[in-house]
Design a protein around this motif. Structure first.
Motif, PDB file in Angstrom:
ATOM      1  N   GLY A 173      -6.225 -68.155  41.765  1.00 49.14           N
ATOM      2  CA  GLY A 173      -4.991 -67.179  41.672  1.00 49.14           C
ATOM      3  C   GLY A 173      -4.431 -67.033  43.076  1.00 49.14           C
ATOM      4  N   PRO A 228      -7.969 -65.823  32.424  1.00 47.58           N
ATOM      5  CA  PRO A 228      -6.828 -65.160  32.116  1.00 47.58           C
ATOM      6  C   PRO A 228      -5.400 -66.285  33.649  1.00 47.58           C
ATOM      7  N   GLU A 229      -6.532 -66.673  34.264  1.00 50.43           N
ATOM      8  CA  GLU A 229      -4.974 -67.412  34.831  1.00 50.43           C
ATOM      9  C   GLU A 229      -4.682 -68.881  34.578  1.00 50.43           C
ATOM     10  N   GLN A 241      -4.618 -69.160  31.485  1.00 49.08           N
ATOM     11  CA  GLN A 241      -4.379 -68.512  30.587  1.00 49.08           C
ATOM     12  C   GLN A 241      -2.584 -68.148  30.499  1.00 49.08           C
ATOM     13  N   ASP A 242      -2.160 -67.815  31.793  1.00 49.66           N
ATOM     14  CA  ASP A 242      -1.100 -67.670  32.358  1.00 49.66           C
ATOM     15  C   ASP A 242      -0.062 -69.535  33.021  1.00 49.66           C
ATOM     16  N   VAL A 275       0.843 -70.438  29.388  1.00 45.38           N
ATOM     17  CA  VAL A 275       1.765 -69.589  28.229  1.00 45.38           C
ATOM     18  C   VAL A 275       3.084 -70.742  29.665  1.00 45.38           C
ATOM     19  N   ALA A 276       2.952 -70.889  31.270  1.00 45.09           N
ATOM     20  CA  ALA A 276       4.214 -70.974  31.323  1.00 45.09           C
ATOM     21  C   ALA A 276       4.507 -73.308  30.799  1.00 45.09           C
ATOM     22  N   SER A 327       5.282 -72.069  26.442  1.00 47.83           N
ATOM     23  CA  SER A 327       5.740 -72.100  26.112  1.00 47.83           C
ATOM     24  C   SER A 327       7.480 -71.686  26.634  1.00 47.83           C
TER      25      SER A 327
END
Length: 315
Positions: free
Chosen positions: A148, A200-201, A203-204, A207-208, A211
């Motif tokens: 991250g 969580p990272e 998932q980011d 999504v990028a 989505s």
């Protein structure tokens, strides 16, 4: 009674002569003889019989010198151990992480460090990013290696390596026949992700990549380890994304494929964090090893998470 006086007695017994012992110890013979006489007076026993041909220990002297040798040997072990710890060649090192040790650069770095410094006891702590940073601040952890963006709550950091994002699929999934999977191929998949780091990272990133207005990826988050996420993938509950290092562990019914887009592989970067002022010599040697394996580039590595281009070395 001083340690040096014990050494005088041991050398005299070993050499069989005060003169030879004095030469060995770079002393005047008279000084050595006087010190041993004073030692005998302190003990109240004669340690040596003096003759024209030299000296020989009495029964009490022989027993005393045998005990002295044990003391001196034990003392030397203590001294050598302290010096080794001071050089970082022995001691303890606590390393925090939350990604897999089954393969990759973290595993390789730990193996190499263990080879170079076998007397250093390595303790590992697996936990969330927050827990690891708290451990650094309260001196429970020497160094943490995480993914991250740079953190603002640790005052020393360095850029390490990057790893590819890998798709974990059930072995009978239609996409398993492909050597490479493009993000667009995953548009309608259900993704199983861990609520624990680095879930969580990842998932980011997901999504990028997938989505669009009014259309978000289908993500189911589980409060289990990333390793158990792979077990769920093998049970045909969905697909998952993970760091490349996770490929070192095989799970029944699971295959791994690289995720790409038009620009090539999707990667996630790693950094090392530690507390300024941590004077553990073993930590200094571990940092030197990381600098050797992953040299600073661009703007370099420095305090407060100095920015740097992420190198892309092979594992």
């Amino acid at each position: 009674m001083e340690i040096k006086h014990l050494r005088y007695a041991e050398a005299a017994e070993r050499c069989g002569s005060f003169r030879k012992a004095a030469d060995l110890l770079a002393l005047k013979q008279s000084n050595l003889s006087r010190r041993i006489r004073h030692l005998e007076e302190q003990l109240g026993v004669a340690l040596f019989e003096r003759t024209n041909g030299g000296v020989r220990p009495t029964a009490a002297g022989r027993d005393f010198v045998n005990g002295v040798r044990r003391v001196l040997n034990d003392l030397q072990i203590v001294v050598d151990g302290a010096k080794a710890v001071g050089r970082g060649e022995a001691g303890y090192l606590t390393i925090g992480f939350y990604t897999s040790l089954s393969a990759g650069n973290l595993r390789a770095s730990l193996v190499e460090y263990g080879r170079r410094f076998p007397q250093v006891e390595i303790k590992t702590i697996e936990g969330s990013r927050t827990r690891l940073f708290d451990g650094i601040q309260n001196s429970m952890i020497d160094i943490a290696i995480v993914t991250g963006e740079p953190a603002s709550d640790c005052n020393r950091s360095m850029v390490l390596w990057s790893e590819r994002i890998i798709v974990a699929l059930p072995e009978d999934h239609p996409l398993a026949a492909n050597e490479v999977i493009y993000w667009t191929d995953l548009k309608h998949e259900r993704f199983l992700l861990s609520e624990r780091d680095p879930g969580p990272e990842i998932q980011d990133i997901l999504v990028a990549k997938l989505s669009s207005p009014g259309d978000l990826p289908d993500v189911v988050r589980h409060d289990v380890s990333p390793e158990n996420i792979k077990s769920l993938v093998g049970a045909n509950r969905g697909v998952s994304l993970m760091c490349e290092a996770c490929m070192g562990a095989s799970y029944t019914g699971v295959v791994y494929r690289e995720a790409r887009d038009g620009n090539g592989s999707t990667r996630i970067g790693y950094r090392a964090y530690w507390r300024d002022g941590n004077d553990n010599p073993a930590l200094r040697n571990f940092i030197r090893l990381l600098e050797e394996r992953f040299p600073p580039v661009a703007n370099g590595n420095g305090p407060r998470g100095a920015s740097s281009r992420i190198p892309d070395p092979s594992p």
